[in-house]
Scaffold this motif. Structure first.
Motif, mmCIF file in Angstrom:
data_model
loop_
_atom_site.group_PDB
_atom_site.id
_atom_site.type_symbol
_atom_site.label_atom_id
_atom_site.label_comp_id
_atom_site.label_asym_id
_atom_site.label_seq_id
_atom_site.Cartn_x
_atom_site.Cartn_y
_atom_site.Cartn_z
ATOM 1 N N GLY A 15 0.884 -1.259 0.015
ATOM 2 C CA GLY A 15 -0.018 0.001 0.035
ATOM 3 C C GLY A 15 0.761 1.245 -0.009
ATOM 4 O O GLY A 15 0.137 2.481 -0.091
ATOM 5 N N LEU A 16 2.157 1.152 -0.248
ATOM 6 C CA LEU A 16 2.899 2.448 0.010
ATOM 7 C C LEU A 16 2.980 2.968 -1.655
ATOM 8 O O LEU A 16 3.216 2.387 -2.509
ATOM 9 C CB LEU A 16 4.500 2.049 0.280
ATOM 10 C CG LEU A 16 4.766 1.642 1.879
ATOM 11 C CD1 LEU A 16 6.212 1.373 1.813
ATOM 12 C CD2 LEU A 16 4.055 2.591 2.786
ATOM 13 N N LYS A 17 2.733 4.473 -1.620
ATOM 14 C CA LYS A 17 2.960 4.980 -2.859
ATOM 15 C C LYS A 17 4.377 5.280 -3.327
ATOM 16 O O LYS A 17 4.740 5.453 -4.319
ATOM 17 C CB LYS A 17 2.216 6.361 -2.820
ATOM 18 C CG LYS A 17 0.674 6.174 -2.692
ATOM 19 C CD LYS A 17 -0.071 7.554 -2.714
ATOM 20 C CE LYS A 17 -1.528 7.205 -2.515
ATOM 21 N NZ LYS A 17 -2.225 8.730 -2.639
ATOM 22 N N SER A 18 5.482 5.309 -2.375
ATOM 23 C CA SER A 18 6.815 5.554 -2.426
ATOM 24 C C SER A 18 7.440 4.789 -1.302
ATOM 25 O O SER A 18 6.790 4.597 -0.063
ATOM 26 C CB SER A 18 7.073 7.001 -2.483
ATOM 27 O OG SER A 18 6.927 7.642 -1.337
ATOM 28 N N PRO A 19 8.632 4.509 -1.448
ATOM 29 C CA PRO A 19 9.390 3.840 -0.166
ATOM 30 C C PRO A 19 9.385 4.752 0.803
ATOM 31 O O PRO A 19 9.471 6.079 0.837
ATOM 32 C CB PRO A 19 11.038 4.060 -0.964
ATOM 33 C CG PRO A 19 10.631 3.794 -2.173
ATOM 34 C CD PRO A 19 9.657 4.798 -2.504
ATOM 35 N N GLN A 20 9.168 4.282 2.256
ATOM 36 C CA GLN A 20 9.239 4.891 3.196
ATOM 37 C C GLN A 20 10.346 4.250 4.452
ATOM 38 O O GLN A 20 10.844 3.415 4.096
ATOM 39 C CB GLN A 20 7.785 4.752 4.109
ATOM 40 C CG GLN A 20 7.725 5.377 5.199
ATOM 41 C CD GLN A 20 6.004 5.157 5.839
ATOM 42 O OE1 GLN A 20 5.359 4.462 5.126
ATOM 43 N NE2 GLN A 20 5.542 5.767 6.828
ATOM 44 N N ALA A 21 10.929 5.219 5.248
ATOM 45 C CA ALA A 21 11.453 4.988 6.252
ATOM 46 C C ALA A 21 11.308 3.781 7.072
ATOM 47 O O ALA A 21 10.187 3.828 7.710
ATOM 48 C CB ALA A 21 11.886 6.288 7.184
ATOM 49 N N LEU A 22 12.297 2.880 7.141
ATOM 50 C CA LEU A 22 11.812 1.745 7.844
ATOM 51 C C LEU A 22 11.480 2.016 9.371
ATOM 52 O O LEU A 22 10.378 1.312 10.016
ATOM 53 C CB LEU A 22 13.106 0.637 7.910
ATOM 54 C CG LEU A 22 13.181 -0.690 8.778
ATOM 55 C CD1 LEU A 22 13.509 -1.560 8.183
ATOM 56 C CD2 LEU A 22 13.601 -0.453 10.136
ATOM 57 N N VAL A 23 12.088 3.059 10.009
ATOM 58 C CA VAL A 23 11.944 3.081 11.392
ATOM 59 C C VAL A 23 10.338 3.707 11.629
ATOM 60 O O VAL A 23 9.618 3.363 12.340
ATOM 61 C CB VAL A 23 12.875 4.209 12.207
ATOM 62 C CG1 VAL A 23 12.411 4.877 13.219
ATOM 63 C CG2 VAL A 23 14.222 3.845 12.164
ATOM 64 N N ALA A 57 18.832 0.941 11.056
ATOM 65 C CA ALA A 57 17.927 2.323 10.834
ATOM 66 C C ALA A 57 17.835 3.134 9.761
ATOM 67 O O ALA A 57 17.095 3.793 9.580
ATOM 68 C CB ALA A 57 18.829 3.007 12.201
ATOM 69 N N GLY A 58 18.946 3.208 8.863
ATOM 70 C CA GLY A 58 18.850 3.772 7.743
ATOM 71 C C GLY A 58 17.949 3.152 6.588
ATOM 72 O O GLY A 58 17.985 3.872 5.537
ATOM 73 N N ASP A 59 17.609 2.100 6.833
ATOM 74 C CA ASP A 59 16.836 1.160 5.514
ATOM 75 C C ASP A 59 15.558 1.928 5.291
ATOM 76 O O ASP A 59 15.114 2.462 6.199
ATOM 77 C CB ASP A 59 16.596 -0.460 6.095
ATOM 78 C CG ASP A 59 17.755 -1.224 6.118
ATOM 79 O OD1 ASP A 59 19.000 -0.714 5.544
ATOM 80 O OD2 ASP A 59 17.594 -2.278 6.746
ATOM 81 N N ARG A 60 15.138 1.512 4.224
ATOM 82 C CA ARG A 60 13.918 2.071 3.413
ATOM 83 C C ARG A 60 13.272 0.764 3.221
ATOM 84 O O ARG A 60 13.614 -0.301 2.921
ATOM 85 C CB ARG A 60 13.869 3.019 2.468
ATOM 86 C CG ARG A 60 14.641 4.396 2.777
ATOM 87 C CD ARG A 60 14.539 5.363 1.795
ATOM 88 N NE ARG A 60 13.278 6.019 1.625
ATOM 89 C CZ ARG A 60 13.020 6.893 2.322
ATOM 90 N NH1 ARG A 60 13.856 7.379 3.299
ATOM 91 N NH2 ARG A 60 11.883 7.436 2.058
ATOM 92 N N VAL A 61 11.781 0.834 3.448
ATOM 93 C CA VAL A 61 11.013 -0.334 2.879
ATOM 94 C C VAL A 61 10.088 -0.032 1.557
ATOM 95 O O VAL A 61 9.743 1.178 1.542
ATOM 96 C CB VAL A 61 10.031 -0.732 3.870
ATOM 97 C CG1 VAL A 61 10.753 -1.124 5.334
ATOM 98 C CG2 VAL A 61 9.046 0.372 4.540
ATOM 99 N N GLU A 62 9.836 -1.006 0.925
ATOM 100 C CA GLU A 62 9.113 -0.941 -0.413
ATOM 101 C C GLU A 62 7.933 -1.891 -0.244
ATOM 102 O O GLU A 62 8.203 -3.083 0.514
ATOM 103 C CB GLU A 62 10.060 -1.033 -1.450
ATOM 104 C CG GLU A 62 10.909 0.183 -1.732
ATOM 105 C CD GLU A 62 11.900 -0.222 -3.083
ATOM 106 O OE1 GLU A 62 11.587 -1.121 -3.875
ATOM 107 O OE2 GLU A 62 12.835 0.596 -3.056
ATOM 108 N N ASN A 63 6.979 -1.761 -1.058
ATOM 109 C CA ASN A 63 5.855 -2.899 -1.482
ATOM 110 C C ASN A 63 6.708 -4.340 -1.638
ATOM 111 O O ASN A 63 7.531 -4.360 -2.539
ATOM 112 C CB ASN A 63 5.033 -2.595 -2.397
ATOM 113 C CG ASN A 63 4.205 -1.096 -2.218
ATOM 114 O OD1 ASN A 63 3.842 -1.011 -0.885
ATOM 115 N ND2 ASN A 63 3.796 -0.599 -2.808
#
Length: 295
Positions: A15-23, A57-63
Protein backbone atom coordinates in the motif's frame (compact mmCIF):
# COMPACT_ATOMS: atom_id res chain seq x y z
CA UNK A 1 -3.16 -21.49 32.91
CA UNK A 2 -2.51 -19.29 29.90
CA UNK A 3 -0.26 -20.62 27.17
CA UNK A 4 3.07 -18.94 26.67
CA UNK A 5 2.61 -15.93 24.40
CA UNK A 6 4.06 -16.15 20.91
CA UNK A 7 6.73 -13.46 20.74
CA UNK A 8 7.03 -12.85 17.01
CA UNK A 9 5.22 -10.51 14.61
CA UNK A 10 5.47 -10.48 10.82
CA UNK A 11 4.29 -7.86 8.33
CA UNK A 12 4.34 -7.72 4.54
CA UNK A 13 4.78 -4.17 3.29
CA UNK A 14 1.95 -3.07 1.00
CA UNK A 15 0.00 0.00 0.00
CA UNK A 16 2.94 2.42 -0.14
CA UNK A 17 2.97 5.02 -2.91
CA UNK A 18 6.73 5.45 -2.47
CA UNK A 19 9.49 3.95 -0.29
CA UNK A 20 9.24 4.85 3.39
CA UNK A 21 11.77 5.02 6.21
CA UNK A 22 11.89 1.69 8.02
CA UNK A 23 11.90 3.29 11.45
CA UNK A 24 8.72 5.27 10.77
CA UNK A 25 6.94 2.37 9.06
CA UNK A 26 7.83 -0.10 11.83
CA UNK A 27 6.41 2.25 14.44
CA UNK A 28 3.11 2.26 12.52
CA UNK A 29 2.74 -1.49 11.96
CA UNK A 30 4.19 -2.91 15.19
CA UNK A 31 2.13 -1.41 18.05
CA UNK A 32 4.56 -2.72 20.66
CA UNK A 33 7.11 -0.29 19.18
CA UNK A 34 5.34 2.85 20.37
CA UNK A 35 8.19 5.28 19.70
CA UNK A 36 11.14 5.79 17.35
CA UNK A 37 13.42 5.01 20.29
CA UNK A 38 11.72 1.63 20.73
CA UNK A 39 12.22 0.85 17.02
CA UNK A 40 15.90 1.79 17.18
CA UNK A 41 16.37 -0.39 20.27
CA UNK A 42 14.77 -3.31 18.42
CA UNK A 43 17.17 -2.73 15.51
CA UNK A 44 20.19 -2.45 17.81
CA UNK A 45 19.16 -5.66 19.57
CA UNK A 46 18.80 -7.54 16.30
CA UNK A 47 15.11 -8.17 16.94
CA UNK A 48 13.85 -6.41 13.78
CA UNK A 49 14.49 -8.21 10.50
CA UNK A 50 13.96 -7.03 6.93
CA UNK A 51 13.60 -9.81 4.38
CA UNK A 52 15.21 -12.24 6.81
CA UNK A 53 18.25 -10.09 7.59
CA UNK A 54 18.94 -7.74 10.49
CA UNK A 55 17.46 -4.34 9.72
CA UNK A 56 19.44 -1.11 9.88
CA UNK A 57 18.16 2.26 11.07
CA UNK A 58 18.81 3.85 7.67
CA UNK A 59 16.89 1.21 5.71
CA UNK A 60 13.83 2.04 3.66
CA UNK A 61 10.96 -0.32 2.91
CA UNK A 62 9.05 -0.92 -0.31
CA UNK A 63 5.96 -2.88 -1.27
CA UNK A 64 6.68 -6.59 -1.03
CA UNK A 65 9.29 -6.35 1.71
CA UNK A 66 8.83 -8.64 4.72
CA UNK A 67 9.44 -7.39 8.26
CA UNK A 68 9.73 -9.56 11.34
CA UNK A 69 9.86 -8.43 14.97
CA UNK A 70 11.04 -10.94 17.54
CA UNK A 71 10.28 -10.56 21.23
CA UNK A 72 8.21 -8.08 23.18
CA UNK A 73 11.20 -5.88 23.86
CA UNK A 74 9.44 -4.58 26.94
CA UNK A 75 11.58 -3.34 29.77
CA UNK A 76 11.00 -5.17 33.03
CA UNK A 77 8.39 -3.32 35.05
CA UNK A 78 9.91 -1.32 37.87
CA UNK A 79 8.30 -1.25 41.29
CA UNK A 80 6.12 1.83 41.72
CA UNK A 81 3.34 1.94 44.28
CA UNK A 82 0.60 4.39 43.30
CA UNK A 83 -3.12 4.51 43.95
CA UNK A 84 -4.49 4.44 40.40
CA UNK A 85 -8.22 3.95 39.91
CA UNK A 86 -9.16 1.14 37.52
CA UNK A 87 -12.32 2.29 35.76
CA UNK A 88 -12.85 -0.80 33.61
CA UNK A 89 -11.02 -4.10 33.17
CA UNK A 90 -11.50 -7.36 31.29
CA UNK A 91 -9.26 -10.03 29.75
CA UNK A 92 -8.24 -7.78 26.84
CA UNK A 93 -7.65 -4.29 28.19
CA UNK A 94 -7.84 -2.04 31.22
CA UNK A 95 -8.88 1.61 31.46
CA UNK A 96 -7.52 3.70 34.32
CA UNK A 97 -8.03 7.21 35.64
CA UNK A 98 -4.46 8.53 35.57
CA UNK A 99 -3.60 11.01 38.29
CA UNK A 100 -1.92 14.25 37.28
CA UNK A 101 1.82 14.27 37.82
CA UNK A 102 2.84 10.84 36.55
CA UNK A 103 3.67 9.62 33.06
CA UNK A 104 1.82 6.90 31.18
CA UNK A 105 5.03 5.04 30.29
CA UNK A 106 8.66 5.67 29.38
CA UNK A 107 12.10 5.33 30.92
CA UNK A 108 11.17 6.41 34.43
CA UNK A 109 9.81 4.82 37.58
CA UNK A 110 6.66 6.89 38.13
CA UNK A 111 4.50 5.53 35.30
CA UNK A 112 1.04 4.03 34.93
CA UNK A 113 2.50 0.89 33.36
CA UNK A 114 4.81 0.31 36.34
CA UNK A 115 1.99 0.97 38.81
CA UNK A 116 -0.30 -1.57 37.11
CA UNK A 117 2.28 -4.35 36.82
CA UNK A 118 1.22 -7.00 39.31
CA UNK A 119 -1.92 -5.03 40.22
CA UNK A 120 -4.11 -5.40 37.13
CA UNK A 121 -5.75 -8.81 36.78
CA UNK A 122 -3.53 -11.02 34.54
CA UNK A 123 -4.99 -11.88 31.15
CA UNK A 124 -5.76 -15.53 30.47
CA UNK A 125 -5.25 -15.03 26.72
CA UNK A 126 -2.61 -17.13 24.96
CA UNK A 127 -0.92 -13.93 23.76
CA UNK A 128 -1.03 -12.18 27.14
CA UNK A 129 1.45 -9.36 27.61
CA UNK A 130 3.70 -9.46 30.69
CA UNK A 131 1.94 -6.32 31.98
CA UNK A 132 -0.64 -3.87 30.57
CA UNK A 133 0.85 -1.75 27.76
CA UNK A 134 -0.45 1.72 26.94
CA UNK A 135 -2.10 2.17 23.56
CA UNK A 136 -1.84 5.98 23.75
CA UNK A 137 -0.55 8.70 26.05
CA UNK A 138 -1.80 11.79 27.81
CA UNK A 139 0.52 14.47 29.17
CA UNK A 140 2.09 14.14 32.62
CA UNK A 141 0.11 17.10 34.07
CA UNK A 142 -3.15 15.90 32.48
CA UNK A 143 -5.53 13.73 34.50
CA UNK A 144 -7.94 11.19 33.09
CA UNK A 145 -8.66 8.07 31.08
CA UNK A 146 -5.86 5.94 29.64
CA UNK A 147 -6.41 2.70 27.71
CA UNK A 148 -3.90 -0.14 28.13
CA UNK A 149 -3.87 -3.48 26.33
CA UNK A 150 -3.43 -6.80 28.15
CA UNK A 151 -2.78 -9.00 25.12
CA UNK A 152 -0.75 -8.75 21.93
CA UNK A 153 -3.84 -8.97 19.70
CA UNK A 154 -5.70 -6.30 21.68
CA UNK A 155 -2.66 -4.02 21.51
CA UNK A 156 -2.45 -4.40 17.74
CA UNK A 157 -6.16 -3.78 17.17
CA UNK A 158 -6.41 -0.82 19.53
CA UNK A 159 -3.24 0.79 18.15
CA UNK A 160 -4.63 0.46 14.61
CA UNK A 161 -7.94 1.96 15.76
CA UNK A 162 -6.07 4.97 17.17
CA UNK A 163 -4.10 5.39 13.95
CA UNK A 164 -7.33 5.32 11.93
CA UNK A 165 -9.08 7.78 14.30
CA UNK A 166 -11.69 5.18 15.25
CA UNK A 167 -11.21 5.80 18.96
CA UNK A 168 -12.95 8.98 20.06
CA UNK A 169 -11.65 11.00 23.00
CA UNK A 170 -13.22 13.90 24.85
CA UNK A 171 -11.62 16.17 27.42
CA UNK A 172 -12.95 18.77 29.81
CA UNK A 173 -11.00 21.97 30.39
CA UNK A 174 -11.31 25.36 32.03
CA UNK A 175 -9.79 28.03 29.79
CA UNK A 176 -9.12 31.73 29.83
CA UNK A 177 -11.58 33.99 28.03
CA UNK A 178 -15.00 33.65 26.47
CA UNK A 179 -15.02 30.83 23.93
CA UNK A 180 -17.50 30.58 21.01
CA UNK A 181 -20.43 28.17 21.47
CA UNK A 182 -18.67 25.58 19.31
CA UNK A 183 -16.04 25.38 16.64
CA UNK A 184 -13.09 23.64 15.03
CA UNK A 185 -9.40 24.51 15.29
CA UNK A 186 -7.48 23.38 12.22
CA UNK A 187 -3.83 24.37 12.74
CA UNK A 188 -0.90 22.18 11.76
CA UNK A 189 1.62 21.38 14.50
CA UNK A 190 5.24 20.81 13.48
CA UNK A 191 4.12 20.46 9.88
CA UNK A 192 1.51 17.78 10.64
CA UNK A 193 -2.24 18.14 10.33
CA UNK A 194 -3.89 18.83 13.69
CA UNK A 195 -7.63 19.30 14.28
CA UNK A 196 -9.54 19.94 17.51
CA UNK A 197 -13.32 20.30 17.82
CA UNK A 198 -14.76 22.07 20.85
CA UNK A 199 -17.99 23.16 22.45
CA UNK A 200 -18.58 25.59 25.29
CA UNK A 201 -20.50 24.33 28.28
CA UNK A 202 -20.40 27.42 30.51
CA UNK A 203 -18.91 30.92 30.53
CA UNK A 204 -18.54 33.02 33.68
CA UNK A 205 -17.22 36.56 34.22
CA UNK A 206 -13.94 36.85 36.08
CA UNK A 207 -12.31 39.85 37.76
CA UNK A 208 -8.83 38.57 37.02
CA UNK A 209 -9.30 36.89 33.63
CA UNK A 210 -12.37 38.81 32.33
CA UNK A 211 -14.00 35.45 31.58
CA UNK A 212 -13.41 31.77 32.22
CA UNK A 213 -14.99 29.06 30.06
CA UNK A 214 -15.70 25.41 30.76
CA UNK A 215 -15.25 23.58 27.45
CA UNK A 216 -15.39 20.09 26.00
CA UNK A 217 -12.45 19.39 23.70
CA UNK A 218 -12.56 16.61 21.12
CA UNK A 219 -9.26 15.96 19.32
CA UNK A 220 -9.73 14.64 15.79
CA UNK A 221 -5.98 14.05 15.50
CA UNK A 222 -3.54 13.14 18.26
CA UNK A 223 -0.49 15.38 18.16
CA UNK A 224 1.71 15.97 21.19
CA UNK A 225 0.23 18.70 23.45
CA UNK A 226 -2.34 19.35 20.71
CA UNK A 227 -5.16 20.60 22.95
CA UNK A 228 -2.89 22.79 25.05
CA UNK A 229 -1.21 24.39 22.04
CA UNK A 230 -4.42 24.83 20.04
CA UNK A 231 -6.20 26.57 22.90
CA UNK A 232 -3.21 28.83 23.57
CA UNK A 233 -3.08 29.74 19.87
CA UNK A 234 -6.74 30.75 20.05
CA UNK A 235 -5.98 32.99 23.07
CA UNK A 236 -7.79 30.57 25.38
CA UNK A 237 -4.95 29.25 27.49
CA UNK A 238 -5.93 26.23 29.60
CA UNK A 239 -6.01 27.34 33.22
CA UNK A 240 -2.87 26.39 35.11
CA UNK A 241 -0.82 25.62 31.99
CA UNK A 242 2.41 27.28 33.04
CA UNK A 243 4.33 25.60 30.19
CA UNK A 244 2.41 27.57 27.55
CA UNK A 245 1.43 30.64 29.58
CA UNK A 246 4.51 32.66 28.69
CA UNK A 247 4.04 36.02 30.41
CA UNK A 248 0.30 35.50 30.72
CA UNK A 249 -1.01 35.26 34.28
CA UNK A 250 -2.81 32.06 35.17
CA UNK A 251 -3.75 30.03 38.24
CA UNK A 252 -0.69 28.28 39.68
CA UNK A 253 -0.41 25.64 42.35
CA UNK A 254 -3.68 23.89 41.50
CA UNK A 255 -2.48 21.88 38.51
CA UNK A 256 -3.57 21.86 34.88
CA UNK A 257 -7.33 22.20 34.38
CA UNK A 258 -7.49 19.52 31.67
CA UNK A 259 -9.01 16.06 32.10
CA UNK A 260 -9.54 13.17 29.66
CA UNK A 261 -13.13 12.30 30.52
CA UNK A 262 -14.43 10.00 27.79
CA UNK A 263 -13.26 7.15 25.52
CA UNK A 264 -15.44 5.58 22.81
CA UNK A 265 -14.28 2.60 20.77
CA UNK A 266 -15.23 -0.86 19.55
CA UNK A 267 -14.15 -3.73 21.78
CA UNK A 268 -11.05 -5.36 20.21
CA UNK A 269 -12.49 -8.86 20.64
CA UNK A 270 -16.28 -8.59 20.42
CA UNK A 271 -16.57 -5.48 18.27
CA UNK A 272 -19.30 -4.13 20.56
CA UNK A 273 -19.31 -0.37 21.33
CA UNK A 274 -17.52 0.66 24.52
CA UNK A 275 -18.24 4.05 26.07
CA UNK A 276 -16.31 4.91 29.23
CA UNK A 277 -16.80 8.22 31.06
CA UNK A 278 -15.62 9.91 34.23
CA UNK A 279 -16.41 13.29 35.72
CA UNK A 280 -13.74 15.98 35.80
CA UNK A 281 -12.17 16.85 39.18
CA UNK A 282 -14.39 18.85 41.53
CA UNK A 283 -11.95 21.77 41.35
CA UNK A 284 -13.11 22.45 37.78
CA UNK A 285 -16.61 23.41 38.89
CA UNK A 286 -15.37 24.94 42.14
CA UNK A 287 -13.26 27.53 40.33
CA UNK A 288 -16.17 28.36 38.02
CA UNK A 289 -18.42 28.90 41.04
CA UNK A 290 -15.74 30.90 42.84
CA UNK A 291 -15.36 33.30 39.92
CA UNK A 292 -19.13 33.79 39.80
CA UNK A 293 -19.15 34.73 43.49
CA UNK A 294 -16.14 37.03 43.23
CA UNK A 295 -17.61 38.92 40.29
Amino acid sequence: MAKKAQKSWTRRVSGLKSPQALVEYSQQVFPILNSKTAVKKAIAGGRLLKNGKKARAGDRVENGDHLQLNGFGLSKARSFDADIEIVYEDDHFVVVNKPAGIAVNGNRIKTVENALAGVARPSSRADALPYPVATHRIDVPTKGLVLLAKSKSALAKLATAFQENRIKKAYMAVVHGKTPPKGRIDRALKGKKAITDFETLEVVPSKVFQHLSLVRLMPVTGRTHQLRIHMQQENHLILGDKEYAGRQKTVLGKGLFLCACRLQFDHPETGKPVDIRIKPPKRFQKIIEREKERY
